[in-house]
Design a protein around this motif. Structure first.
Motif, PDB file in Angstrom:
ATOM      1  N   GLN A 134       0.092  -6.052   5.603  1.00 17.32           N
ATOM      2  CA  GLN A 134      -1.062  -5.195   5.899  1.00 17.32           C
ATOM      3  C   GLN A 134      -1.364  -4.308   4.707  1.00 17.32           C
ATOM      4  O   GLN A 134      -0.588  -3.424   4.385  1.00 17.32           O
ATOM      5  CB  GLN A 134      -0.753  -4.307   7.111  1.00 17.32           C
ATOM      6  CG  GLN A 134      -0.670  -5.082   8.405  1.00 17.32           C
ATOM      7  CD  GLN A 134      -0.693  -4.147   9.600  1.00 17.32           C
ATOM      8  OE1 GLN A 134      -1.478  -3.215   9.660  1.00 17.32           O
ATOM      9  NE2 GLN A 134       0.187  -4.401  10.552  1.00 17.32           N
ATOM     10  N   LYS A 138      11.491  -6.701   6.474  1.00 20.04           N
ATOM     11  CA  LYS A 138      11.633  -5.411   5.790  1.00 20.04           C
ATOM     12  C   LYS A 138      12.992  -4.778   6.064  1.00 20.04           C
ATOM     13  O   LYS A 138      13.603  -4.179   5.193  1.00 20.04           O
ATOM     14  CB  LYS A 138      10.514  -4.485   6.271  1.00 20.04           C
ATOM     15  CG  LYS A 138      10.144  -3.414   5.293  1.00 20.04           C
ATOM     16  CD  LYS A 138       8.876  -2.697   5.736  1.00 20.04           C
ATOM     17  CE  LYS A 138       7.747  -2.914   4.761  1.00 20.04           C
ATOM     18  NZ  LYS A 138       6.512  -2.243   5.116  1.00 20.04           N
ATOM     19  N   ARG A 139      13.460  -4.917   7.289  1.00 19.08           N
ATOM     20  CA  ARG A 139      14.710  -4.225   7.634  1.00 19.08           C
ATOM     21  C   ARG A 139      15.939  -4.838   6.948  1.00 19.08           C
ATOM     22  O   ARG A 139      16.988  -4.241   6.881  1.00 19.08           O
ATOM     23  CB  ARG A 139      14.900  -4.213   9.155  1.00 19.08           C
ATOM     24  CG  ARG A 139      15.221  -5.566   9.751  1.00 19.08           C
ATOM     25  CD  ARG A 139      15.598  -5.451  11.204  1.00 19.08           C
ATOM     26  NE  ARG A 139      14.419  -5.364  12.044  1.00 19.08           N
ATOM     27  CZ  ARG A 139      14.427  -5.631  13.347  1.00 19.08           C
ATOM     28  NH1 ARG A 139      15.541  -5.953  13.942  1.00 19.08           N
ATOM     29  NH2 ARG A 139      13.326  -5.563  14.059  1.00 19.08           N
ATOM     30  N   ASP A 153       3.433  -7.199   0.845  1.00 14.09           N
ATOM     31  CA  ASP A 153       3.344  -6.662   2.194  1.00 14.09           C
ATOM     32  C   ASP A 153       2.205  -7.425   2.901  1.00 14.09           C
ATOM     33  O   ASP A 153       1.352  -8.009   2.241  1.00 14.09           O
ATOM     34  CB  ASP A 153       2.979  -5.167   2.038  1.00 14.09           C
ATOM     35  CG  ASP A 153       2.962  -4.420   3.355  1.00 14.09           C
ATOM     36  OD1 ASP A 153       3.624  -4.871   4.304  1.00 14.09           O
ATOM     37  OD2 ASP A 153       2.293  -3.373   3.424  1.00 14.09           O
ATOM     38  N   PRO A 175      -4.963  -2.479   2.447  1.00 18.51           N
ATOM     39  CA  PRO A 175      -6.416  -2.323   2.420  1.00 18.51           C
ATOM     40  C   PRO A 175      -7.050  -3.250   1.386  1.00 18.51           C
ATOM     41  O   PRO A 175      -6.351  -3.841   0.565  1.00 18.51           O
ATOM     42  CB  PRO A 175      -6.595  -0.853   2.016  1.00 18.51           C
ATOM     43  CG  PRO A 175      -5.353  -0.494   1.295  1.00 18.51           C
ATOM     44  CD  PRO A 175      -4.256  -1.326   1.895  1.00 18.51           C
ATOM     45  N   ASP A 198       0.825  -1.210   0.000  1.00 18.82           N
ATOM     46  CA  ASP A 198       0.000   0.000   0.000  1.00 18.82           C
ATOM     47  C   ASP A 198       0.861   1.262   0.000  1.00 18.82           C
ATOM     48  O   ASP A 198       0.393   2.333  -0.362  1.00 18.82           O
ATOM     49  CB  ASP A 198      -0.970   0.008   1.194  1.00 18.82           C
ATOM     50  CG  ASP A 198      -0.261  -0.174   2.516  1.00 18.82           C
ATOM     51  OD1 ASP A 198       0.828  -0.782   2.526  1.00 18.82           O
ATOM     52  OD2 ASP A 198      -0.777   0.291   3.540  1.00 18.82           O
ATOM     53  N   SER A 199       2.118   1.149   0.399  1.00 21.90           N
ATOM     54  CA  SER A 199       3.008   2.306   0.404  1.00 21.90           C
ATOM     55  C   SER A 199       3.766   2.388  -0.913  1.00 21.90           C
ATOM     56  O   SER A 199       4.463   1.452  -1.305  1.00 21.90           O
ATOM     57  CB  SER A 199       3.998   2.194   1.571  1.00 21.90           C
ATOM     58  OG  SER A 199       5.189   2.888   1.263  1.00 21.90           O
ATOM     59  N   LYS A 200       3.630   3.529  -1.603  1.00 19.29           N
ATOM     60  CA  LYS A 200       4.309   3.693  -2.896  1.00 19.29           C
ATOM     61  C   LYS A 200       5.837   3.702  -2.712  1.00 19.29           C
ATOM     62  O   LYS A 200       6.570   3.256  -3.582  1.00 19.29           O
ATOM     63  CB  LYS A 200       3.891   5.011  -3.552  1.00 19.29           C
ATOM     64  CG  LYS A 200       2.413   5.116  -3.809  1.00 19.29           C
ATOM     65  CD  LYS A 200       2.085   4.652  -5.206  1.00 19.29           C
ATOM     66  CE  LYS A 200       0.614   4.896  -5.498  1.00 19.29           C
ATOM     67  NZ  LYS A 200       0.096   3.998  -6.509  1.00 19.29           N
ATOM     68  N   VAL A 201       6.282   4.246  -1.591  1.00 21.78           N
ATOM     69  CA  VAL A 201       7.728   4.303  -1.339  1.00 21.78           C
ATOM     70  C   VAL A 201       8.271   2.875  -1.170  1.00 21.78           C
ATOM     71  O   VAL A 201       9.286   2.510  -1.763  1.00 21.78           O
ATOM     72  CB  VAL A 201       8.041   5.159  -0.085  1.00 21.78           C
ATOM     73  CG1 VAL A 201       9.528   5.115   0.221  1.00 21.78           C
ATOM     74  CG2 VAL A 201       7.585   6.599  -0.292  1.00 21.78           C
ATOM     75  N   ASP A 202       7.555   2.070  -0.383  1.00 21.54           N
ATOM     76  CA  ASP A 202       7.984   0.675  -0.192  1.00 21.54           C
ATOM     77  C   ASP A 202       7.928  -0.099  -1.508  1.00 21.54           C
ATOM     78  O   ASP A 202       8.812  -0.903  -1.815  1.00 21.54           O
ATOM     79  CB  ASP A 202       7.102  -0.019   0.851  1.00 21.54           C
ATOM     80  CG  ASP A 202       7.482   0.384   2.266  1.00 21.54           C
ATOM     81  OD1 ASP A 202       8.554   0.995   2.431  1.00 21.54           O
ATOM     82  OD2 ASP A 202       6.710   0.102   3.197  1.00 21.54           O
TER      83      ASP A 202
END
Lengths: 118, 297
Positions: free
Chosen positions: B55, B103-104, B53, B57, B9-13
């Motif tokens: 989580q 992720k890290r 990812d 929507p 959901d995050s464009k950066v990710d």
């Protein structure tokens, strides 16, 4: 107290790839306005789930950039929304906006350091 | 060129994961903002791999894993896990995901994980014919500590399992991942006695450490034995190394979802999730893994 921007740590996570980080900053600049608007709308409509989702998305984006303080602020809004404590979200949201305002010029500094491409 | 689908959901990710795949794994990348959009794109583009990812929507990572397993069982799904998504990730591994990357550690671990999953899943795409008159197979392999032998060996064994129609493609891919991890554990932690990889050690330094150990005594004299018995009811895999074994008590919390984010014990966690039965001998240098027929499980 969380730092506004831990650039060193963010860079370390991408193996020092500054070009990639600058690209991600560009993506963030395109994305954050819409997320902030979604959060405002969700608060007006008292839609806890929409608020939680938008705060979660923002958290994911800014964590990658090393924006520690905004990550914490977004997580706080997400937690409040998840707990249904909507009356406390305006204050947390103000805090979040303050962190966004502090972050933008910091990110711009790293964009302006971009070397001219060959 | 292989297409990878990144759902986040995050464009950066999204872009972060996408760029890593383009530059390090030479893949073409398409993006989805949620699980529902991911399914529509999968239907149109038939990607070779999906990275998601947890989580999101509309349709979250867990629901996406289930839908892909049901509708596109040949496509492996790799989870990107973050602090707070450990429980959902553990459930997704149980329900069909091929692997995960915290992720890290994306920058360090994404490319090798994708490479491994793709190598293991590729074989299934063209293997459809069942050998109806075959009843069982038994094979015994002895290998030295060269990790480059693992891929071909796992492929070979997967064909054995596939020939006997033991499980669907997703389960077969997961058996391959578990076997790969078990052999890797036997070499690295068993024979070479490397207790674990420190979080801050990069891939190159770790590979150098493995290479040095492989060349000196007593490590260089040790072998790994793999015994595979497959029938139409179950497959049994025994992996034995010649190291000193390990303390079984130290792996009792293997199913604890909290382990996912730490990256520690990843191999054993995957093995426990992907096989139906897992037993160690009392010395901790032999693991027996059993996969039952889909309908018998």
């Amino acid at each position: 107290m969380a730092m506004t921007l831990d650039w060193e740590q963010a860079l370390a996570r991408v193996d020092g790839d500054e070009k990639l980080m600058q690209e991600l900053i560009g993506v963030f600049f395109e994305e954050y306005g819409s997320l902030v608007k979604q959060m405002q709308k969700a608060m007006q409509q008292r839609d806890a789930d929409a608020l939680r989702r938008a705060a979660h998305t923002l958290k994911g984006s800014v964590a990658v950039l090393g924006a520690e303080a905004l990550t914490v602020a977004a997580e706080h809004v997400e937690d409040l929304a998840k707990a249904g404590r909507l009356d406390e979200t305006p204050e947390a949201f103000e805090q979040l906006l303050g962190e966004v305002e502090a972050l933008i010029p910091e990110l711009h500094k790293h964009l302006s350091q971009r070397r001219p491409s060959p | 060129m292989i297409t990878a689908l990144v759902a986040d959901d995050s464009k950066v990710d999204q872009r972060f994961v996408g760029r890593l795949l383009e530059t390090r794994s030479d893949m073409r990348v398409i993006y989805a903002d949620n699980g529902q959009q991911a399914l529509e794109l999968i239907d149109h583009h038939d990607p070779g791999i999906v990275l998601t990812d947890m989580q999101m929507p509309v349709l979250d990572g867990l629901a996406l894993v289930e839908a892909v397993r049901r509708d596109f069982p040949h496509i492996p799904v790799v989870l990107i896990t973050a602090h707070g998504s450990e429980e959902a990730a553990a459930e997704a591994l149980r329900r069909g995901a091929a692997s995960y990357v915290p992720k890290r550690y994306l920058s360090r671990d994404l490319a090798p994980t994708v490479e491994r999953v793709m190598a293991i899943s590729g074989i299934e795409r063209h293997q459809q014919k069942a050998r109806e008159c075959l009843v069982s197979t038994e094979s015994r392999f002895v290998l030295d500590n060269d990790p480059s032998r693992i891929y071909p060996l796992v492929r070979y064994v997967r064909q054995d399992v596939a020939r006997l129609d033991l499980c669907d493609k997703t389960a077969l891919m997961r058996v391959g991942v578990a076997l790969d991890e078990a052999l890797r554990n036997a070499i690295e932690h068993g024979n070479l006695e490397i207790a674990g990889r420190p979080g801050d050690m990069d891939e190159v330094a770790y590979q150098q450490l493995l290479t040095r150990r492989r060349q000196v005594q007593p490590y260089c004299d040790r072998h790994v034995e793999l015994i595979v018995r497959v029938t139409r009811e179950k497959a049994e895999f025994i992996v034995r190394d010649e190291g000193k074994g390990f303390n079984l008590a130290s792996v009792t919390s293997l199913r604890d979802p909290q382990r996912i984010e730490t990256g520690v014990g990843k191999g054993l966690l995957l093995i426990h999730n992907f096989m139906d039965e897992v037993r160690f001998n009392e010395f901790g240098n032999q693991v027996t893994m059993i996969k039952h027929h889909d309908h018998a499980a």
